[in-house]
Design a protein around this motif. Structure first.
Motif, PDB file in Angstrom:
ATOM      1  N   ASP A  70       0.848  -1.189   0.000  1.00 55.54           N
ATOM      2  CA  ASP A  70       0.000   0.000   0.000  1.00 55.54           C
ATOM      3  C   ASP A  70       0.886   1.243   0.000  1.00 55.54           C
ATOM      4  N   ARG A  71       0.706   2.105  -0.986  1.00 56.61           N
ATOM      5  CA  ARG A  71       1.472   3.338  -1.089  1.00 56.61           C
ATOM      6  C   ARG A  71       0.532   4.511  -0.858  1.00 56.61           C
ATOM      7  N   ASP A  72       0.680   5.150   0.299  1.00 60.06           N
ATOM      8  CA  ASP A  72      -0.152   6.295   0.659  1.00 60.06           C
ATOM      9  C   ASP A  72      -1.634   5.977   0.477  1.00 60.06           C
ATOM     10  N   PRO A  73      -2.127   4.931   1.142  1.00 60.38           N
ATOM     11  CA  PRO A  73      -3.517   4.507   0.904  1.00 60.38           C
ATOM     12  C   PRO A  73      -4.540   5.446   1.538  1.00 60.38           C
ATOM     13  N   CYS A  74      -5.681   5.540   0.900  1.00 57.39           N
ATOM     14  CA  CYS A  74      -6.856   6.207   1.463  1.00 57.39           C
ATOM     15  C   CYS A  74      -7.937   5.144   1.539  1.00 57.39           C
ATOM     16  N   TRP A  75      -8.265   4.695   2.756  1.00 57.96           N
ATOM     17  CA  TRP A  75      -9.153   3.543   2.903  1.00 57.96           C
ATOM     18  C   TRP A  75     -10.624   3.880   2.689  1.00 57.96           C
ATOM     19  N   GLU A  76     -10.927   5.189   2.582  1.00 60.78           N
ATOM     20  CA  GLU A  76     -12.284   5.550   2.170  1.00 60.78           C
ATOM     21  C   GLU A  76     -12.553   5.097   0.733  1.00 60.78           C
ATOM     22  N   VAL A  77     -11.518   5.044  -0.098  1.00 58.81           N
ATOM     23  CA  VAL A  77     -11.724   4.692  -1.514  1.00 58.81           C
ATOM     24  C   VAL A  77     -12.439   3.348  -1.658  1.00 58.81           C
ATOM     25  N   PRO A  78     -11.925   2.242  -1.092  1.00 54.60           N
ATOM     26  CA  PRO A  78     -12.649   0.979  -1.254  1.00 54.60           C
ATOM     27  C   PRO A  78     -13.871   0.854  -0.360  1.00 54.60           C
ATOM     28  N   HIS A  79     -13.825   1.428   0.850  1.00 51.02           N
ATOM     29  CA  HIS A  79     -14.933   1.180   1.780  1.00 51.02           C
ATOM     30  C   HIS A  79     -16.174   2.007   1.438  1.00 51.02           C
ATOM     31  N   LEU A  80     -15.995   3.236   0.954  1.00 51.49           N
ATOM     32  CA  LEU A  80     -17.166   3.992   0.493  1.00 51.49           C
ATOM     33  C   LEU A  80     -17.675   3.433  -0.830  1.00 51.49           C
ATOM     34  N   ALA A  81     -16.772   2.899  -1.641  1.00 50.16           N
ATOM     35  CA  ALA A  81     -17.212   2.216  -2.864  1.00 50.16           C
ATOM     36  C   ALA A  81     -18.035   0.981  -2.506  1.00 50.16           C
ATOM     37  N   TYR A  82     -17.664   0.301  -1.414  1.00 47.68           N
ATOM     38  CA  TYR A  82     -18.467  -0.829  -0.945  1.00 47.68           C
ATOM     39  C   TYR A  82     -19.892  -0.372  -0.620  1.00 47.68           C
ATOM     40  N   LEU A  83     -20.019   0.762   0.076  1.00 47.22           N
ATOM     41  CA  LEU A  83     -21.355   1.258   0.404  1.00 47.22           C
ATOM     42  C   LEU A  83     -22.148   1.550  -0.871  1.00 47.22           C
ATOM     43  N   ALA A  84     -21.481   2.097  -1.882  1.00 52.31           N
ATOM     44  CA  ALA A  84     -22.165   2.367  -3.151  1.00 52.31           C
ATOM     45  C   ALA A  84     -22.600   1.068  -3.822  1.00 52.31           C
ATOM     46  N   ALA A  85     -21.735   0.046  -3.784  1.00 53.81           N
ATOM     47  CA  ALA A  85     -22.094  -1.251  -4.363  1.00 53.81           C
ATOM     48  C   ALA A  85     -23.234  -1.894  -3.579  1.00 53.81           C
ATOM     49  N   ARG A  86     -23.225  -1.711  -2.265  1.00 54.56           N
ATOM     50  CA  ARG A  86     -24.294  -2.270  -1.434  1.00 54.56           C
ATOM     51  C   ARG A  86     -25.644  -1.659  -1.799  1.00 54.56           C
TER      52      ARG A  86
END
Length: 232
Positions: free
Chosen positions: A92-108
């Protein structure tokens, strides 16, 4: 059934222990997985942390020591081998964990949350992909047949940020301090090694007995990377 009585598990797309717990739920306890409420857990960026603080919450982050970091690498290799799994440890290089987790909410929202988690875990832990990269999120969207822009731009969506704050407040209110974390009524279970006991509590009297281990393999994830302190 009252919402607070629905058994739930807190997972992180970052954590190897969450990935292995998901794998065990899917392969060993599918009936339990089908009954769970899925709640995401991630380390907030500056904006999410400010919104969380303003809402009266706090994120339970504890810095990881070098000794614990090295232990986790060794431990995950061992657990991966036990499950006959193959893994490529991501960087992980300078990760922003909102990127996958908010995308999860959108997919949900599209009824595809579980499939999003499944693909994200595969790309991260089996293929070593960076799931904080917008290109990876777009690839997940294409695989699921969802709109790329909706998932890629989730991190910049004010409404999803607000819902992310609510999700982090649930972490705070449930007293979650690491993942995977399981809750059934008043009972709480932390860590992948507590999954059999959690499954038994969900199934009720005469419920789960730990299944026989799957054949071991010689796969080795390798690599070197830390993750949130306190992960179980």
């Amino acid at each position: 059934m009252r919402r607070d009585r629905v058994p739930r598990w807190y997972f992180s797309l970052r954590s190897p222990y969450s990935w292995l717990a998901y794998r065990d739920l899917r392969t060993r306890y599918p009936d339990v997985l089908d009954r769970l409420e899925w709640r995401p857990f991630w380390e907030p960026d500056a904006l999410s942390e400010r919104l969380l603080t303003e809402a009266g919450g706090a994120f339970p982050y504890v810095a990881m020591s070098r000794a614990k970091h090295l232990y986790i690498l060794q431990d995950v290799r061992r657990l991966v081998r036990e499950r006959g799994e193959e893994s490529t440890w991501p960087v992980d290089r300078d990760p922003c964990w909102e990127v996958p987790h908010l995308a999860y909410l959108a997919a949900r929202d599209e009824g595809r949350g579980a499939e999003f988690v499944d693909v994200a875990y595969r790309l991260r832990w089996n293929e070593g992909r960076d799931i904080c990269d917008s290109g990876t999120i777009a690839a997940i969207a294409r695989e699921l047949g969802l709109g790329e822009s909706r998932l890629v731009e989730a991190v910049d969506d004010p409404k999803l940020r607000e819902r992310g704050t609510t999700a982090l407040l649930e972490v705070h209110r449930d007293g979650v301090f690491g993942v995977p974390f399981f809750v059934n009524g008043y009972e709480k279970f932390w860590g992948i090694d507590r999954l059999p006991a959690f499954a038994a509590s969900v199934r009720g009297p005469g419920g789960a007995v730990e299944p026989a281990r799957e054949p071991a393999s010689t796969s080795d994830p390798g690599g070197d990377q830390g993750h949130a302190g306190g992960c179980g």
